[in-house]
Each structure stands twice: as C-alpha cells, then as structure tokens.
Design a protein around this motif. Sequence first.
Motif, PDB file in Angstrom:
ATOM      1  N   ASP A 106       0.950  -1.439  -0.218  1.00 26.82           N
ATOM      2  CA  ASP A 106       0.024   0.233   0.015  1.00 26.82           C
ATOM      3  C   ASP A 106       0.825   1.304  -0.042  1.00 26.82           C
ATOM      4  OD1 ASP A 106      -1.701   2.181   1.841  1.00 26.82           O
ATOM      5  OD2 ASP A 106      -2.828   0.976   0.492  1.00 26.82           O
ATOM      6  N   PRO A 107       0.747   2.429  -0.820  1.00 22.96           N
ATOM      7  CA  PRO A 107       1.269   3.551  -0.741  1.00 22.96           C
ATOM      8  C   PRO A 107       1.625   3.873   0.769  1.00 22.96           C
ATOM      9  CG  PRO A 107      -0.160   3.677  -2.448  1.00 22.96           C
ATOM     10  CD  PRO A 107      -0.588   2.368  -1.633  1.00 22.96           C
ATOM     11  N   ASP A 108       0.463   3.986   1.487  1.00 27.30           N
ATOM     12  CA  ASP A 108       0.615   4.332   2.950  1.00 27.30           C
ATOM     13  C   ASP A 108       1.855   3.568   3.574  1.00 27.30           C
ATOM     14  OD1 ASP A 108      -1.401   6.281   2.708  1.00 27.30           O
ATOM     15  OD2 ASP A 108      -2.989   5.031   3.333  1.00 27.30           O
ATOM     16  N   GLU A 109       2.057   2.391   3.340  1.00 26.11           N
ATOM     17  CA  GLU A 109       3.157   1.735   3.941  1.00 26.11           C
ATOM     18  C   GLU A 109       4.341   2.324   3.637  1.00 26.11           C
ATOM     19  OE1 GLU A 109       3.162  -2.782   4.063  1.00 26.11           O
ATOM     20  OE2 GLU A 109       1.311  -2.450   3.004  1.00 26.11           O
ATOM     21  N   ILE A 110       4.600   2.975   2.193  1.00 22.97           N
ATOM     22  CA  ILE A 110       5.887   3.379   1.802  1.00 22.97           C
ATOM     23  C   ILE A 110       5.948   4.699   2.590  1.00 22.97           C
ATOM     24  CG2 ILE A 110       6.878   4.230  -0.151  1.00 22.97           C
ATOM     25  CD1 ILE A 110       6.752   1.334  -0.273  1.00 22.97           C
ATOM     26  N   LYS A 111       4.868   5.462   2.414  1.00 21.81           N
ATOM     27  CA  LYS A 111       4.917   6.850   3.130  1.00 21.81           C
ATOM     28  C   LYS A 111       5.410   6.825   4.668  1.00 21.81           C
ATOM     29  CE  LYS A 111       2.262  11.139   4.058  1.00 21.81           C
ATOM     30  NZ  LYS A 111       0.828  11.483   4.019  1.00 21.81           N
ATOM     31  N   ALA A 112       4.780   5.965   5.295  1.00 22.11           N
ATOM     32  CA  ALA A 112       5.387   5.547   6.634  1.00 22.11           C
ATOM     33  C   ALA A 112       6.656   5.184   6.698  1.00 22.11           C
ATOM     34  CB  ALA A 112       4.500   4.603   7.295  1.00 22.11           C
ATOM     35  N   TYR A 113       7.206   4.194   5.901  1.00 23.65           N
ATOM     36  CA  TYR A 113       8.507   3.912   5.823  1.00 23.65           C
ATOM     37  C   TYR A 113       9.349   5.204   5.437  1.00 23.65           C
ATOM     38  CZ  TYR A 113      12.948   1.799   4.060  1.00 23.65           C
ATOM     39  OH  TYR A 113      14.178   1.199   4.179  1.00 23.65           O
ATOM     40  N   LEU A 114       9.080   6.028   4.440  1.00 26.47           N
ATOM     41  CA  LEU A 114      10.013   7.141   4.207  1.00 26.47           C
ATOM     42  C   LEU A 114       9.902   8.070   5.161  1.00 26.47           C
ATOM     43  CD1 LEU A 114       8.796   7.662   0.478  1.00 26.47           C
ATOM     44  CD2 LEU A 114      11.046   6.841   1.180  1.00 26.47           C
ATOM     45  N   GLU A 115       8.903   8.440   5.970  1.00 25.75           N
ATOM     46  CA  GLU A 115       8.934   9.333   7.039  1.00 25.75           C
ATOM     47  C   GLU A 115       9.785   8.874   8.185  1.00 25.75           C
ATOM     48  OE1 GLU A 115       4.758   9.762   7.904  1.00 25.75           O
ATOM     49  OE2 GLU A 115       4.274  11.109   6.361  1.00 25.75           O
ATOM     50  N   ASN A 116       9.737   7.688   8.351  1.00 28.54           N
ATOM     51  CA  ASN A 116      10.482   7.006   9.398  1.00 28.54           C
ATOM     52  C   ASN A 116      11.971   7.087   8.900  1.00 28.54           C
ATOM     53  OD1 ASN A 116      11.108   5.829  11.897  1.00 28.54           O
ATOM     54  ND2 ASN A 116      11.110   3.619  10.728  1.00 28.54           N
ATOM     55  N   ALA A 117      12.259   6.818   7.815  1.00 26.00           N
ATOM     56  CA  ALA A 117      13.848   6.816   7.356  1.00 26.00           C
ATOM     57  C   ALA A 117      14.393   8.292   7.351  1.00 26.00           C
ATOM     58  CB  ALA A 117      13.808   6.529   5.943  1.00 26.00           C
ATOM     59  N   GLN A 118      13.368   9.406   6.995  1.00 24.92           N
ATOM     60  CA  GLN A 118      13.945  10.779   6.988  1.00 24.92           C
ATOM     61  C   GLN A 118      14.142  11.344   8.311  1.00 24.92           C
ATOM     62  OE1 GLN A 118      10.886  12.955   4.915  1.00 24.92           O
ATOM     63  NE2 GLN A 118      12.670  13.769   3.428  1.00 24.92           N
ATOM     64  N   ASN A 119      13.562  10.719   9.540  1.00 23.94           N
ATOM     65  CA  ASN A 119      14.005  11.141  10.748  1.00 23.94           C
ATOM     66  C   ASN A 119      15.111  10.718  11.177  1.00 23.94           C
ATOM     67  OD1 ASN A 119      11.253  12.497  10.891  1.00 23.94           O
ATOM     68  ND2 ASN A 119       9.983  10.759  11.749  1.00 23.94           N
ATOM     69  N   LYS A 120      15.629   9.553  10.635  1.00 24.93           N
ATOM     70  CA  LYS A 120      16.842   8.877  10.941  1.00 24.93           C
ATOM     71  C   LYS A 120      17.963   9.729  10.481  1.00 24.93           C
ATOM     72  CE  LYS A 120      14.984   4.350  12.045  1.00 24.93           C
ATOM     73  NZ  LYS A 120      15.080   2.900  11.510  1.00 24.93           N
ATOM     74  N   ILE A 121      17.818  10.499   9.400  1.00 21.32           N
ATOM     75  CA  ILE A 121      18.848  11.219   8.786  1.00 21.32           C
ATOM     76  C   ILE A 121      19.237  12.346   9.691  1.00 21.32           C
ATOM     77  CG2 ILE A 121      19.460  12.401   6.473  1.00 21.32           C
ATOM     78  CD1 ILE A 121      17.607  10.637   5.024  1.00 21.32           C
TER      79      ILE A 121
END
Length: 121
Positions: A106-121
């Motif tokens: 689901d695109p929402d899964e990708i969105k959540a993953y991207l948001e989580n990854a950005q918070n780690k940068i």
Amino acid sequence: MEFREKGSIYSQIAEYVCDQILLKKWLLGEKIPSIREFAATMQVNAITVQRAYDFLLQLDIIANKRGIGYFVTPGAEEKVLAFRRAQFIEQDLPLFVKNMRLLRIDPDEIKAYLENAQNKI
C-alpha cells in the motif's frame, strides 16, 4: 569502488563522478583526476574512463581545458540533479511502482517507511 553486475562500467564511473559532485567532494570549477589517474584509481582501462568523461562532457557536467585537464563545470550540480531525477522517474520509479503492485504494498506503507527513514537522517 565495487562495480555492479548490471550496467556498463563507464556509466557506473560517470555515476560516481556525479555522486562526488552532489556530495560536494568535487567542487564547481575544480580540476578532477586525469583519465589515466582515474583509471588507475578505479582499476579499469583508460578507454572506459574516457567513455565516462565523454558522456559527462556531452551533459556539460565536466569540461576539458586542452592541455590542462578536466574540470567540474559551473552549474554542474543542477545538471546532475536534473539528469538523475529524469533517469529516476523514467527508469527506476516505474519498476518500483510495478513491484509495489505485484507485492500488494500500500502507498501508505511506503509513506510511513519514508517518513521513518527521514527522521533517522
């Protein structure tokens, strides 16, 4: 540098040069390694580096000052970004979307993953 099995070596070298520019390791107007020097560093044939440099010359990312060497052109960073974005949208993104559909992600899964990854940068 470890070369990937997919893709030509010269295009991977050109990608490496672009990465150096985007990472600001090679600055605008700065001289870059000669063909022979870079071939020795990358452990490839000089003709392969020549092909990479010719490709980057066509994109106006580097310039050759005859008798002096190769330099990063003014505006190279923007040209690299434009080229790499277009390449991503035309080649990588369609495959990504196809895999999302096939794997029922689901695109929402990708969105959540991207948001989580950005918070780690």
